[in-house]
Design a protein around this motif. Structure first.
Motif, PDB file in Angstrom:
ATOM      1  N   VAL A 187       0.848  -1.199   0.000  1.00 21.39           N
ATOM      2  CA  VAL A 187       0.000   0.000   0.000  1.00 21.39           C
ATOM      3  C   VAL A 187       0.882   1.247   0.000  1.00 21.39           C
ATOM      4  N   PHE A 188       0.691   2.069  -1.021  1.00 20.34           N
ATOM      5  CA  PHE A 188       1.406   3.337  -1.127  1.00 20.34           C
ATOM      6  C   PHE A 188       0.434   4.457  -0.762  1.00 20.34           C
ATOM      7  N   VAL A 189       0.778   5.222   0.266  1.00 21.20           N
ATOM      8  CA  VAL A 189      -0.072   6.321   0.734  1.00 21.20           C
ATOM      9  C   VAL A 189       0.679   7.632   0.557  1.00 21.20           C
ATOM     10  N   ALA A 190       0.018   8.610  -0.025  1.00 21.78           N
ATOM     11  CA  ALA A 190       0.638   9.917  -0.243  1.00 21.78           C
ATOM     12  C   ALA A 190      -0.298  11.021   0.206  1.00 21.78           C
ATOM     13  N   LYS A 191       0.299  12.063   0.742  1.00 20.52           N
ATOM     14  CA  LYS A 191      -0.439  13.288   1.062  1.00 20.52           C
ATOM     15  C   LYS A 191      -0.016  14.326   0.035  1.00 20.52           C
ATOM     16  N   THR A 192      -0.938  14.760  -0.802  1.00 21.37           N
ATOM     17  CA  THR A 192      -0.640  15.704  -1.875  1.00 21.37           C
ATOM     18  C   THR A 192      -1.443  16.989  -1.683  1.00 21.37           C
ATOM     19  N   THR A 193      -1.162  17.979  -2.493  1.00 13.26           N
ATOM     20  CA  THR A 193      -1.915  19.228  -2.413  1.00 13.26           C
ATOM     21  C   THR A 193      -3.378  19.018  -2.789  1.00 13.26           C
ATOM     22  N   ALA A 194      -3.649  17.955  -3.542  1.00 16.77           N
ATOM     23  CA  ALA A 194      -5.027  17.663  -3.954  1.00 16.77           C
ATOM     24  C   ALA A 194      -5.733  16.718  -2.993  1.00 16.77           C
ATOM     25  N   GLY A 195      -5.020  16.255  -1.970  1.00 12.93           N
ATOM     26  CA  GLY A 195      -5.622  15.336  -1.011  1.00 12.93           C
ATOM     27  C   GLY A 195      -4.841  14.040  -0.883  1.00 12.93           C
ATOM     28  N   ALA A 196      -5.408  13.105  -0.124  1.00 11.06           N
ATOM     29  CA  ALA A 196      -4.755  11.818   0.104  1.00 11.06           C
ATOM     30  C   ALA A 196      -4.908  10.924  -1.116  1.00 11.06           C
ATOM     31  N   ARG A 197      -3.889  10.104  -1.353  1.00  4.61           N
ATOM     32  CA  ARG A 197      -3.910   9.138  -2.441  1.00  4.61           C
ATOM     33  C   ARG A 197      -3.424   7.801  -1.907  1.00  4.61           C
ATOM     34  N   VAL A 198      -4.139   6.733  -2.238  1.00  4.25           N
ATOM     35  CA  VAL A 198      -3.800   5.395  -1.755  1.00  4.25           C
ATOM     36  C   VAL A 198      -3.802   4.431  -2.934  1.00  4.25           C
ATOM     37  N   GLY A 199      -2.643   3.845  -3.219  1.00  2.00           N
ATOM     38  CA  GLY A 199      -2.528   2.838  -4.267  1.00  2.00           C
ATOM     39  C   GLY A 199      -2.237   1.485  -3.651  1.00  2.00           C
ATOM     40  N   VAL A 200      -2.938   0.454  -4.119  1.00  5.16           N
ATOM     41  CA  VAL A 200      -2.812  -0.889  -3.536  1.00  5.16           C
ATOM     42  C   VAL A 200      -2.367  -1.873  -4.612  1.00  5.16           C
ATOM     43  N   THR A 201      -1.329  -2.628  -4.317  1.00  4.59           N
ATOM     44  CA  THR A 201      -0.862  -3.666  -5.220  1.00  4.59           C
ATOM     45  C   THR A 201      -0.836  -5.008  -4.492  1.00  4.59           C
ATOM     46  N   GLY A 202      -0.807  -6.096  -5.261  1.00  5.10           N
ATOM     47  CA  GLY A 202      -0.691  -7.430  -4.676  1.00  5.10           C
ATOM     48  C   GLY A 202      -1.985  -8.034  -4.193  1.00  5.10           C
ATOM     49  N   ALA A 203      -3.037  -7.259  -4.124  1.00  2.01           N
ATOM     50  CA  ALA A 203      -4.264  -7.732  -3.486  1.00  2.01           C
ATOM     51  C   ALA A 203      -5.427  -7.904  -4.447  1.00  2.01           C
ATOM     52  N   GLY A 204      -5.573  -7.010  -5.401  1.00  6.18           N
ATOM     53  CA  GLY A 204      -6.772  -6.975  -6.225  1.00  6.18           C
ATOM     54  C   GLY A 204      -6.810  -8.024  -7.319  1.00  6.18           C
ATOM     55  N   GLN A 205      -7.989  -8.553  -7.571  1.00  3.73           N
ATOM     56  CA  GLN A 205      -8.166  -9.512  -8.657  1.00  3.73           C
ATOM     57  C   GLN A 205      -7.822  -8.904 -10.005  1.00  3.73           C
ATOM     58  N   ASN A 206      -7.989  -7.608 -10.127  1.00  4.26           N
ATOM     59  CA  ASN A 206      -7.743  -6.928 -11.398  1.00  4.26           C
ATOM     60  C   ASN A 206      -6.451  -6.121 -11.383  1.00  4.26           C
ATOM     61  N   GLY A 207      -5.584  -6.439 -10.414  1.00  2.00           N
ATOM     62  CA  GLY A 207      -4.304  -5.752 -10.328  1.00  2.00           C
ATOM     63  C   GLY A 207      -4.354  -4.510  -9.457  1.00  2.00           C
ATOM     64  N   VAL A 208      -3.437  -3.589  -9.712  1.00  2.00           N
ATOM     65  CA  VAL A 208      -3.293  -2.395  -8.888  1.00  2.00           C
ATOM     66  C   VAL A 208      -4.567  -1.546  -8.940  1.00  2.00           C
ATOM     67  N   PHE A 209      -4.899  -0.918  -7.795  1.00  2.00           N
ATOM     68  CA  PHE A 209      -6.089  -0.062  -7.755  1.00  2.00           C
ATOM     69  C   PHE A 209      -5.922   1.022  -6.697  1.00  2.00           C
ATOM     70  N   ARG A 210      -6.707   2.088  -6.849  1.00  2.00           N
ATOM     71  CA  ARG A 210      -6.766   3.117  -5.829  1.00  2.00           C
ATOM     72  C   ARG A 210      -7.877   2.797  -4.843  1.00  2.00           C
ATOM     73  N   HIS A 211      -7.593   3.015  -3.567  1.00  2.00           N
ATOM     74  CA  HIS A 211      -8.569   2.739  -2.510  1.00  2.00           C
ATOM     75  C   HIS A 211      -9.231   4.071  -2.149  1.00  2.00           C
ATOM     76  N   THR A 212     -10.306   4.402  -2.840  1.00  2.00           N
ATOM     77  CA  THR A 212     -10.932   5.713  -2.677  1.00  2.00           C
ATOM     78  C   THR A 212     -11.570   5.895  -1.302  1.00  2.00           C
TER      79      THR A 212
END
Length: 264
Positions: A187-212
């Motif tokens: 899980v990659f978590v970032a705090k940006t000027t536009a808000g939080a961003r969370v990218g998840v790899t290794g878990a999803g059936q369809n590959g990498v995804f954002r956890h909104t």
């Protein structure tokens, strides 16, 4: 291996022409996935196009962005003073990919082009909407990743560089398979000027995804506690001999909290 022809083009145009003209031709970057696949006879290319002579490695600052050449190895990303200063989370991510041999051979472009569902870079690229540059166009990460081992790359299209806009803060937490070091969940978590961003790899059936859902929770309070009770849909998780869908859904929450904790 099956028999195949080998080509080491001297120019990007030459390599693209070979790949565009033969649907069975395959590009070779660092070879950390492709070579084992060839050895196991899981792929039968007509010609292997070696990208090593195309001068696609290197790291530089371009305005407020970091541009990383496609043939830059994981070890070079991890050791880069530019990356360490502007984007330490990416340097740390690269420094924990695989083992030493993998890090000194594997490349960022090869990892993104292969889009393995357990690779680390896609989580950072998707979370920050990195730009994947090819010989023909620029592709936002949101459009680039299209499912397991599937990307927006067209025949004859070669990744030349990846551009990241470093966030205010970021961290990556990975639960690694002890043998392969691939992410069972990363899980990659970032705090940006536009808000939080969370990218998840290794878990999803369809590959990498954002956890909104996690992004929305962190926008309200950027703390580990903000993620308490934020659900991860088990039905969307991968399940295999290494872990069930329920286990991976649980790990997504654990790794996300660890990433946030590393920043607070």
């Amino acid at each position: 291996m099956y028999n195949f022809a080998y080509s080491k083009p001297a120019t990007l145009a030459e390599g693209a022409k070979i790949l565009a003209g033969d649907m069975e031709a395959k590009a070779l970057a660092g070879g950390q996935t492709f070579v084992p696949v060839l050895k196991q006879r899981l792929n039968k290319p007509s010609v292997v196009v070696d990208l090593a002579g195309l001068n696609l490695a290197g790291i530089k600052r371009v305005g407020n962005s970091i541009e990383i050449g496609a043939m830059t190895t994981h070890a070079e990303v991890a050791a880069s003073p530019e990356v360490k200063q502007a984007f330490p989370a990416l340097a740390e991510l690269a420094g924990n990919i695989g083992d030493r041999q993998v890090r000194y051979c594997g490349t960022i472009g090869g990892s993104l082009a292969n889009n393995d569902p357990s690779a680390c870079y896609p989580a950072a690229a998707l979370a920050l909407d990195a730009v994947i540059r090819t010989n023909t166009r620029d592709i936002p990460a949101a459009d680039f990743f299209q499912g397991l081992f599937t990307t927006a790359l067209e025949p004859g299209e070669i990744i030349t560089a990846v551009t990241f806009v470093p966030p205010e803060r970021a961290a990556y937490a990975k639960f690694a398979n002890p043998a392969s070091r691939y992410a069972m969940v990363g899980v990659f978590v970032a705090k940006t000027t536009a808000g939080a961003r969370v990218g998840v790899t290794g878990a999803g059936q369809n590959g990498v995804f954002r956890h909104t859902a996690m992004e929305q929770a962190l926008d309200k309070s950027f703390t580990p506690a903000a993620l308490d009770g934020v659900p991860t849909d088990e039905d969307l998780m991968n399940a295999d001999i290494h872990g069930s869908a329920a286990y991976r859904a649980h790990l997504v929450g654990v790794m996300a909290k660890r990433a946030v904790q590393a920043m607070v």
